[in-house]
Design an enzyme around this catalytic site. Structure first.
Site: not given
Length: 285
Positions: A33, A180, A205
């Site tokens: 996504y 993260e 990411l």
């Protein structure tokens, strides 16, 4: 009036939107996504999000269901049909529907779904007050660089943080370094004024907002180091912040109960947010 969503070539009221129960996104989390922010009815960092989408698809040997031009046109129509002046466009691509099997199906048609959310991105209460975060073990798989729909571990982390009365979670690897946030990249600012954030690898990411913010920071003559940092180093920092498409630059004012600086959003985070918003308004398409 309900939202209009896009499902495999059709623009539908959300109540009428349907995906097969055999879709591998539902059965296997076999999908990716992207989230693109919208300012003044225009798309922010759209080219970057599309480049990362293609990388995610390639890493999973998954086909792009439409052309680049078609995908941009779908995004624009979703913004227009839903009257999004400020908010988000979510897009998900799965491998499609097939009989359940761990092996990738041959000949499956990818599923493409888009929907929108109206959200106040600039006038953000979190940006004004700052976030309080809890640190938790990072339970995710080892390919966090692929933006997949398998978000259970970060959802669990966010809920565990909320159970502690905090706003969000920062996840920590087995060596004690912060990876993260639950849905964002994490940064600290040392007392010497250096911005520190974990370097790109399969562990985090590759944030599109991260890339833009670090570029703006360097242009503003701020010192940046891309390296791991520990929870203790973060708690001793002058300030901290997160970045994401849905929150831009948002200060962090507390980590595991330890206030950073004077407990209020710091000047570096505030300045980077100002720069990012200004530059995004100019460059949005």
């Amino acid at each position: 009036m309900s939202r209009i969503v896009y499902v495999n070539g059709e623009y539908l009221p959300e109540e009428e939107a349907k995906i097969s129960v055999f879709d591998r996104g539902f059965l296997m989390a076999d999908g990716v996504y992207e989230v693109t922010s919208v300012l003044e009815g225009r798309l922010v960092d759209f080219a970057g999000h599309m480049a990362r989408l293609k990388r995610s698809l390639a890493e999973l040997d998954m086909a792009m269901p439409v052309t680049d031009a078609e995908l941009e046109a779908i995004h624009r129509r979703m913004v227009a049909d839903n009257g999004i002046e400020e908010g988000l466009v979510y897009m998900q691509i799965t491998r499609g529907a097939a009989d359940r099997d761990f092996a990738y199906p041959e000949g499956a048609t990818p599923s493409l779904v888009l929907f929108t959310q109206k959200k106040a991105l600039i006038d953000s209460a979190a940006a004004k007050a700052g976030l309080r975060v809890a640190t938790l073990p990072d339970l995710r798989w080892k390919r966090r660089d692929i933006k997949t729909v398998q978000l259970l571990a970060p959802s669990m982390a966010k809920m565990a943080a909320k159970a502690q009365g905090k706003d969000d979670a920062w996840m920590v690897d087995e060596d004690g370094f912060v990876t993260e946030g639950s849905s964002n990249n994490a940064y600290i600012v040392t007392k010497a004024g250096t911005i520190v954030t974990r370097h790109l690898s399969n562990d985090i990411l590759h944030g599109i907002t991260r890339k833009a913010v670090l570029s703006f920071a360097r242009e503003a003559q701020m010192k940046v180091e891309e390296r791991p940092f520990t929870v203790a180093e973060a708690q001793d920092a002058a300030e901290a912040f997160i970045t994401s498409a849905s929150s831009f630059v948002t200060p962090v004012v507390e980590i595991d109960g330890t206030a950073l600086g004077d407990g209020a959003p710091g000047p570096v985070a505030r300045r980077l947010r100002e720069i990012y918003v200004a530059e995004s308004r100019k460059a949005a398409v």
